[in-house]
Design a protein around this motif. Sequence first.
Motif, PDB file in Angstrom:
ATOM      1  N   ILE A 162      19.173  32.619 -25.719  1.00 17.66           N
ATOM      2  CA  ILE A 162      18.846  31.326 -26.577  1.00 17.66           C
ATOM      3  C   ILE A 162      20.104  30.410 -25.975  1.00 17.66           C
ATOM      4  O   ILE A 162      21.277  30.932 -26.456  1.00 17.66           O
ATOM      5  N   MET A 163      19.819  29.400 -25.517  1.00 16.36           N
ATOM      6  CA  MET A 163      20.880  28.530 -24.905  1.00 16.36           C
ATOM      7  C   MET A 163      21.314  27.370 -25.868  1.00 16.36           C
ATOM      8  O   MET A 163      20.367  27.361 -26.856  1.00 16.36           O
ATOM      9  N   ASP A 164      22.415  26.871 -25.543  1.00 16.66           N
ATOM     10  CA  ASP A 164      22.879  25.696 -26.744  1.00 16.66           C
ATOM     11  C   ASP A 164      21.853  24.654 -26.668  1.00 16.66           C
ATOM     12  O   ASP A 164      21.826  23.911 -28.000  1.00 16.66           O
ATOM     13  N   ASP A 165      20.987  24.436 -25.886  1.00 16.07           N
ATOM     14  CA  ASP A 165      20.201  23.301 -25.905  1.00 16.07           C
ATOM     15  C   ASP A 165      18.821  23.819 -26.212  1.00 16.07           C
ATOM     16  O   ASP A 165      17.703  22.961 -26.042  1.00 16.07           O
ATOM     17  N   ALA A 166      18.389  25.048 -26.597  1.00 13.94           N
ATOM     18  CA  ALA A 166      17.044  25.605 -27.117  1.00 13.94           C
ATOM     19  C   ALA A 166      16.689  25.041 -28.379  1.00 13.94           C
ATOM     20  O   ALA A 166      17.360  24.405 -29.205  1.00 13.94           O
ATOM     21  N   ASP A 167      15.381  24.843 -28.543  1.00 13.62           N
ATOM     22  CA  ASP A 167      14.536  24.499 -29.687  1.00 13.62           C
ATOM     23  C   ASP A 167      14.632  25.692 -30.612  1.00 13.62           C
ATOM     24  O   ASP A 167      13.955  26.658 -30.465  1.00 13.62           O
ATOM     25  N   LEU A 168      15.778  25.584 -31.531  1.00 17.53           N
ATOM     26  CA  LEU A 168      16.251  26.567 -32.235  1.00 17.53           C
ATOM     27  C   LEU A 168      14.902  27.266 -33.441  1.00 17.53           C
ATOM     28  O   LEU A 168      14.582  28.458 -33.491  1.00 17.53           O
ATOM     29  N   GLU A 169      14.292  26.330 -33.972  1.00 20.88           N
ATOM     30  CA  GLU A 169      13.253  26.732 -34.639  1.00 20.88           C
ATOM     31  C   GLU A 169      12.030  27.371 -33.912  1.00 20.88           C
ATOM     32  O   GLU A 169      11.529  28.395 -34.311  1.00 20.88           O
ATOM     33  N   LEU A 170      11.790  26.908 -32.704  1.00 21.77           N
ATOM     34  CA  LEU A 170      10.774  27.528 -31.743  1.00 21.77           C
ATOM     35  C   LEU A 170      11.352  29.180 -31.426  1.00 21.77           C
ATOM     36  O   LEU A 170      10.434  30.096 -31.708  1.00 21.77           O
TER      37      LEU A 170
ATOM     38  N   ALA B  69       9.541  32.721 -32.217  1.00 20.87           N
ATOM     39  CA  ALA B  69       9.450  33.688 -31.293  1.00 20.87           C
ATOM     40  C   ALA B  69      10.251  34.996 -31.741  1.00 20.87           C
ATOM     41  O   ALA B  69       9.565  36.034 -31.456  1.00 20.87           O
ATOM     42  N   VAL B  70      11.493  34.941 -31.932  1.00 19.53           N
ATOM     43  CA  VAL B  70      12.154  36.323 -31.957  1.00 19.53           C
ATOM     44  C   VAL B  70      11.703  36.872 -33.276  1.00 19.53           C
ATOM     45  O   VAL B  70      11.454  38.215 -33.342  1.00 19.53           O
ATOM     46  N   LEU B  71      11.103  36.237 -34.340  1.00 24.73           N
ATOM     47  CA  LEU B  71      10.812  37.110 -35.432  1.00 24.73           C
ATOM     48  C   LEU B  71       9.640  37.680 -35.141  1.00 24.73           C
ATOM     49  O   LEU B  71       9.350  38.990 -35.407  1.00 24.73           O
ATOM     50  N   TRP B  72       8.774  37.006 -34.631  1.00 26.04           N
ATOM     51  CA  TRP B  72       7.357  37.633 -33.957  1.00 26.04           C
ATOM     52  C   TRP B  72       7.524  38.759 -32.964  1.00 26.04           C
ATOM     53  O   TRP B  72       7.164  40.063 -33.060  1.00 26.04           O
ATOM     54  N   CYS B  73       8.589  38.647 -31.871  1.00 31.01           N
ATOM     55  CA  CYS B  73       8.637  39.634 -30.939  1.00 31.01           C
ATOM     56  C   CYS B  73       9.447  40.649 -31.373  1.00 31.01           C
ATOM     57  O   CYS B  73       9.264  41.868 -30.718  1.00 31.01           O
ATOM     58  N   ALA B  74      10.244  40.461 -32.438  1.00 31.74           N
ATOM     59  CA  ALA B  74      11.437  41.523 -32.727  1.00 31.74           C
ATOM     60  C   ALA B  74      10.649  42.448 -33.749  1.00 31.74           C
ATOM     61  O   ALA B  74      10.929  43.737 -34.005  1.00 31.74           O
ATOM     62  N   TYR B  75       9.687  41.742 -34.674  1.00 32.40           N
ATOM     63  CA  TYR B  75       9.121  42.667 -35.885  1.00 32.40           C
ATOM     64  C   TYR B  75       7.760  42.778 -36.061  1.00 32.40           C
ATOM     65  O   TYR B  75       7.472  43.612 -36.717  1.00 32.40           O
ATOM     66  N   GLY B  76       7.083  42.124 -35.018  1.00 34.09           N
ATOM     67  CA  GLY B  76       5.670  42.487 -34.977  1.00 34.09           C
ATOM     68  C   GLY B  76       5.537  43.728 -34.453  1.00 34.09           C
ATOM     69  O   GLY B  76       6.371  44.514 -33.937  1.00 34.09           O
ATOM     70  N   THR B  77       4.390  44.502 -34.997  1.00 31.17           N
ATOM     71  CA  THR B  77       4.309  45.905 -34.748  1.00 31.17           C
ATOM     72  C   THR B  77       5.415  46.796 -35.075  1.00 31.17           C
ATOM     73  O   THR B  77       5.692  47.820 -34.682  1.00 31.17           O
ATOM     74  N   THR B  78       5.932  46.239 -36.133  1.00 27.37           N
ATOM     75  CA  THR B  78       7.306  46.861 -36.749  1.00 27.37           C
ATOM     76  C   THR B  78       8.347  47.208 -35.562  1.00 27.37           C
ATOM     77  O   THR B  78       9.012  48.316 -35.870  1.00 27.37           O
ATOM     78  N   GLY B  79       8.334  46.446 -34.613  1.00 32.25           N
ATOM     79  CA  GLY B  79       9.240  46.626 -33.581  1.00 32.25           C
ATOM     80  C   GLY B  79       8.774  47.754 -32.718  1.00 32.25           C
ATOM     81  O   GLY B  79       9.570  48.374 -31.701  1.00 32.25           O
ATOM     82  N   GLN B  80       7.707  48.339 -32.854  1.00 33.41           N
ATOM     83  CA  GLN B  80       7.039  49.432 -31.991  1.00 33.41           C
ATOM     84  C   GLN B  80       6.510  49.119 -30.887  1.00 33.41           C
ATOM     85  O   GLN B  80       5.085  49.700 -30.664  1.00 33.41           O
ATOM     86  N   ARG B  81       6.926  48.224 -29.961  1.00 33.69           N
ATOM     87  CA  ARG B  81       6.237  47.852 -28.896  1.00 33.69           C
ATOM     88  C   ARG B  81       7.100  48.024 -27.733  1.00 33.69           C
ATOM     89  O   ARG B  81       8.354  47.927 -27.751  1.00 33.69           O
TER      90      ARG B  81
END
Length: 496
Positions: free
Chosen positions: A260-268, A272-284
């Motif tokens: 995540i760079m300093d100019d990133a859309d932090l909300e987006l 994205a991070v919540l979904w790809c880190a915790y989706g499938t309880t992290g078992q992907r």
Amino acid sequence: MSEQVKNLINGKWQAPADKKARKYVRNDPGNGEEVSWYLMSGVEDVNAAVAAAKAAFPAWRDTPQPKRGEIIYACAEIAKKRKEDIAQLMTREMGKPIAEARGDVQEAIDMGYYIAAEGRRAWGHQIPSELPNKRMYTMRQPLGVCGLITPWNFPVAIPTWKTYPALLMGNTVVFKPAGETSLLGQKFAEILIEAGVPAGVFNMVVGSGSVIGDALVNHPDIRMISFTGSTETGLGIAAKCAPQNKRVSLEMGGKNPVVIMDDADLELALHAVLWCAYGTTGQRCTACSRVIVHEKVHDKFLKMLVEGAKKLKVGHGSKPDSFLGAVVNEKQLKSIHGYVEIGIKEGAKLECGGAPLTKGEHAKGHFYPPTVFSGVTSKMRIFKEEIFGPVLAVIKAKSYEDAIALANDTEYGLSTSFFSRDVNLCHRASLELESGLCYINAGTTGAEVSTPFGGWKNTGNGHREGGPTVIEAFSDIKTVICDYSGKVQRAQIDNN
Ligand code: UN1
């Protein structure tokens, strides 16, 4: 009601040959209720399945490829009708939330339609000859009997990634589903039989990896092994295949970073991070387990992340508001918690989560909350090793260069993700990140069936699943050279 899973050999469902075989019982990881059981198969069952697949090979190989594609299309049609039933079973058999389970079945449906369509594509090349009256072209032909070994985390989708292209190209198959999701394996096999896959073309054997997987890997009539699972097991398979010169396609671990760079859309980036880190309880294998944040936005993003993670609901997968379902089994739960203890000992700061949930609605299952560590450095094991659970390491980066170096500082290379509003930097990152998949302004998960899927470094061995590239993994090239000049034409000699 608990259902018995059997082997499918030459079109017949049957229990293992050994009448005294040990029983395996599978319980819902979210509430402990029994879901399925089977008797553990042995080497003789594998031998019978391979013999059936070998006998069925010539007729299947000679079935026109578009016809084979049509049968796979019929599989997709049946799966579409059964989507809800299979998804409900998936939630019970391995714990993923119902919306994700539906997605898993949808991925299997998509793969069916995609591979069926590939059945009408021309794979070969017409190659101009240096000599007159000579014609050269390539074609793709099947390998023979393929052994497919699949994991529990995508229990319907991943079997289709391997089975459909294998069958499309004219191979026959012996399939070993993960022990935890054998009933889903059976539901998948039932679809194939109903769709018209002939007896012996697709066989299934249930049992342990060390017995069934090994027997497949060592069997001289198996020409190819396709495996998805841990790097340790995959490299072991590769070592056993090497002296046999057996083709092996490996899809293994990951330690996937989001930058995540300093100019990133932090909300987006947050969502994205919540979904790809915790989706499938992290078992992907594509799950994000490292977030590398530019120092200018690090503290702000960390605060957003911890607040967001704490809000995610953990519960039985059948509840529509559960964001994280149960962890697949107790062993996995212990392993996840073991890594959290390691992280604390190594000096990372535990921001939230960090202990199994054992009370109330969680009492009867294996539940772990979203966990965030900050202050993680590249020396720590939680930075390096695949945890396969809902544990996220946050790392501070000084600059773009530092962030990319941290992202690439791993033995794995499946999926990477980069968030920035600077289009030039996004293009540069897509070149510099070392991985088979690279997402720009999106999380690390969610590959589609028509895209080549697989990883670099210790994640893979050069083969790809998904996309047209999967056809290459399950077939070999023949170059046909036809000289109709009626004389011996010496290449590189007579034409000079
Ligand atoms: C896996 O975790 O083994 O790209 C596969 C994704 C899914 C597949 C994940 N379509 O996250």
